[in-house]
Design a protein around this motif. Structure first.
Motif, mmCIF file in Angstrom:
data_model
loop_
_atom_site.group_PDB
_atom_site.id
_atom_site.type_symbol
_atom_site.label_atom_id
_atom_site.label_comp_id
_atom_site.label_asym_id
_atom_site.label_seq_id
_atom_site.Cartn_x
_atom_site.Cartn_y
_atom_site.Cartn_z
ATOM 1 N N ARG A 76 0.873 -1.175 0.000
ATOM 2 C CA ARG A 76 0.000 0.000 0.000
ATOM 3 C C ARG A 76 0.907 1.220 0.000
ATOM 4 O O ARG A 76 1.792 1.332 0.834
ATOM 5 C CB ARG A 76 -0.913 -0.007 1.212
ATOM 6 N N VAL A 77 0.662 2.113 -0.928
ATOM 7 C CA VAL A 77 1.522 3.269 -1.139
ATOM 8 C C VAL A 77 0.690 4.535 -0.986
ATOM 9 O O VAL A 77 -0.330 4.691 -1.652
ATOM 10 C CB VAL A 77 2.132 3.236 -2.562
ATOM 11 N N GLY A 78 1.133 5.441 -0.129
ATOM 12 C CA GLY A 78 0.405 6.698 0.003
ATOM 13 C C GLY A 78 0.611 7.318 1.353
ATOM 14 O O GLY A 78 1.280 6.742 2.208
ATOM 15 N N PRO A 79 0.082 8.501 1.542
ATOM 16 C CA PRO A 79 -0.739 9.233 0.585
ATOM 17 C C PRO A 79 0.088 9.699 -0.611
ATOM 18 O O PRO A 79 1.292 9.908 -0.513
ATOM 19 C CB PRO A 79 -1.273 10.420 1.385
ATOM 20 N N ILE A 80 -0.578 9.856 -1.732
ATOM 21 C CA ILE A 80 0.051 10.289 -2.977
ATOM 22 C C ILE A 80 -0.123 11.815 -3.072
ATOM 23 O O ILE A 80 -1.179 12.306 -3.450
ATOM 24 C CB ILE A 80 -0.579 9.594 -4.213
ATOM 25 N N SER A 81 0.910 12.529 -2.710
ATOM 26 C CA SER A 81 0.869 13.990 -2.643
ATOM 27 C C SER A 81 0.756 14.629 -4.028
ATOM 28 O O SER A 81 1.534 14.300 -4.929
ATOM 29 C CB SER A 81 2.153 14.479 -1.958
ATOM 30 N N ARG A 82 -0.177 15.554 -4.169
ATOM 31 C CA ARG A 82 -0.315 16.296 -5.429
ATOM 32 C C ARG A 82 0.926 17.147 -5.663
ATOM 33 O O ARG A 82 1.413 17.268 -6.788
ATOM 34 C CB ARG A 82 -1.560 17.172 -5.375
ATOM 35 N N LYS A 83 1.454 17.737 -4.591
ATOM 36 C CA LYS A 83 2.614 18.617 -4.701
ATOM 37 C C LYS A 83 3.834 17.873 -5.250
ATOM 38 O O LYS A 83 4.585 18.408 -6.056
ATOM 39 C CB LYS A 83 2.934 19.203 -3.327
ATOM 40 N N LEU A 84 4.032 16.644 -4.829
ATOM 41 C CA LEU A 84 5.206 15.876 -5.233
ATOM 42 C C LEU A 84 4.982 15.052 -6.503
ATOM 43 O O LEU A 84 5.867 14.954 -7.347
ATOM 44 C CB LEU A 84 5.641 14.958 -4.092
ATOM 45 N N PHE A 85 3.796 14.500 -6.659
ATOM 46 C CA PHE A 85 3.559 13.551 -7.748
ATOM 47 C C PHE A 85 2.590 14.033 -8.834
ATOM 48 O O PHE A 85 2.482 13.393 -9.874
ATOM 49 C CB PHE A 85 3.058 12.216 -7.192
ATOM 50 N N GLY A 86 1.877 15.131 -8.597
ATOM 51 C CA GLY A 86 0.911 15.614 -9.584
ATOM 52 C C GLY A 86 1.591 16.090 -10.854
ATOM 53 O O GLY A 86 2.602 16.794 -10.803
ATOM 54 N N GLN A 87 1.035 15.693 -11.988
ATOM 55 C CA GLN A 87 1.561 16.165 -13.268
ATOM 56 C C GLN A 87 1.382 17.679 -13.352
ATOM 57 O O GLN A 87 0.452 18.244 -12.792
ATOM 58 C CB GLN A 87 0.859 15.453 -14.426
ATOM 59 N N LEU A 88 2.286 18.322 -14.048
ATOM 60 C CA LEU A 88 2.349 19.775 -14.080
ATOM 61 C C LEU A 88 1.216 20.391 -14.894
ATOM 62 O O LEU A 88 0.634 19.751 -15.779
ATOM 63 C CB LEU A 88 3.700 20.210 -14.638
ATOM 64 N N VAL A 89 0.922 21.666 -14.592
ATOM 65 C CA VAL A 89 -0.072 22.430 -15.346
ATOM 66 C C VAL A 89 0.328 22.408 -16.813
ATOM 67 O O VAL A 89 1.504 22.557 -17.151
ATOM 68 C CB VAL A 89 -0.146 23.876 -14.813
ATOM 69 N N GLY A 90 -0.646 22.211 -17.674
ATOM 70 C CA GLY A 90 -0.383 22.096 -19.108
ATOM 71 C C GLY A 90 -0.477 20.659 -19.584
ATOM 72 O O GLY A 90 -0.706 20.397 -20.753
ATOM 73 N N SER A 91 -0.284 19.719 -18.655
ATOM 74 C CA SER A 91 -0.446 18.302 -18.980
ATOM 75 C C SER A 91 -1.941 17.990 -19.030
ATOM 76 O O SER A 91 -2.717 18.555 -18.255
ATOM 77 C CB SER A 91 0.215 17.436 -17.905
ATOM 78 N N PRO A 92 -2.373 17.086 -19.909
ATOM 79 C CA PRO A 92 -3.791 16.702 -19.899
ATOM 80 C C PRO A 92 -4.197 16.021 -18.584
ATOM 81 O O PRO A 92 -5.373 15.940 -18.270
ATOM 82 C CB PRO A 92 -3.930 15.748 -21.084
ATOM 83 N N ASP A 93 -3.220 15.561 -17.822
ATOM 84 C CA ASP A 93 -3.486 14.903 -16.537
ATOM 85 C C ASP A 93 -2.998 15.764 -15.371
ATOM 86 O O ASP A 93 -2.625 15.238 -14.318
ATOM 87 C CB ASP A 93 -2.802 13.537 -16.503
ATOM 88 N N ALA A 94 -2.995 17.076 -15.529
ATOM 89 C CA ALA A 94 -2.477 17.987 -14.501
ATOM 90 C C ALA A 94 -3.066 17.664 -13.130
ATOM 91 O O ALA A 94 -4.277 17.474 -12.987
ATOM 92 C CB ALA A 94 -2.783 19.434 -14.875
ATOM 93 N N GLY A 95 -2.177 17.568 -12.136
ATOM 94 C CA GLY A 95 -2.597 17.297 -10.765
ATOM 95 C C GLY A 95 -2.763 15.833 -10.429
ATOM 96 O O GLY A 95 -2.874 15.477 -9.260
ATOM 97 N N ARG A 96 -2.795 14.977 -11.420
ATOM 98 C CA ARG A 96 -2.922 13.532 -11.186
ATOM 99 C C ARG A 96 -1.550 12.894 -11.308
ATOM 100 O O ARG A 96 -0.629 13.479 -11.880
ATOM 101 C CB ARG A 96 -3.912 12.916 -12.177
ATOM 102 N N ALA A 97 -1.382 11.692 -10.760
ATOM 103 C CA ALA A 97 -0.077 11.021 -10.727
ATOM 104 C C ALA A 97 -0.006 9.907 -11.758
ATOM 105 O O ALA A 97 -1.016 9.273 -12.082
ATOM 106 C CB ALA A 97 0.183 10.448 -9.331
ATOM 107 N N TYR A 98 1.219 9.659 -12.246
ATOM 108 C CA TYR A 98 1.489 8.548 -13.146
ATOM 109 C C TYR A 98 2.162 7.431 -12.361
ATOM 110 O O TYR A 98 3.044 7.683 -11.536
ATOM 111 C CB TYR A 98 2.428 8.967 -14.274
ATOM 112 N N VAL A 99 1.730 6.195 -12.646
ATOM 113 C CA VAL A 99 2.315 5.015 -12.017
ATOM 114 C C VAL A 99 2.721 4.036 -13.104
ATOM 115 O O VAL A 99 1.935 3.750 -14.017
ATOM 116 C CB VAL A 99 1.313 4.321 -11.051
#
Length: 115
Positions: A76-99
């Protein structure tokens, strides 16, 4: 094939039935915040799940989070921080994480949020 967007399942006070599904070879897109990723490995060899960070600090890349999922076990991995793992503004997935996963054979996963 593109990354798969994984539905976040809310953990509720009166209980819930978690659903784990197989990841795709291209990886996942998951929510960030008060969420955790659960990865179950039914195989005979350890595998890894890598949460990608898009950040750089003073020109240096911040290391991704690599978690080993033991053979026949779970992580179990988390919490998944938006600040550290969120895709940058401009990405179609901005604020979400890639795994990414070392292999998708024998793996299932789910994303869960706390109220």
């Amino acid at each position: 094939m593109a990354r798969t967007s994984v539905v976040t399942q809310a953990i509720v006070q009166d209980g819930m039935s978690p659903v784990l599904t197989a990841p795709t070879a291209d990886g996942d897109v998951i929510d960030t915040g008060r969420v955790f990723l659960e990865v179950v490995n039914a195989g005979a060899s350890p595998q890894t799940a890598t949460v990608i960070t898009p950040l750089t600090v003073d020109g240096l890349e911040v290391e991704d989070l690599v978690v080993t999922v033991p053979a026949g076990g779970a992580a179990r991995v988390g919490p998944i921080s938006r600040k550290l793992f969120g895709q940058l503004v401009g990405s179609p997935d901005a604020g979400r994480a890639y795994v990414n996963y070392s292999s998708v054979a024998d793996l299932t996963r789910g994303v869960f949020s706390l109220p």
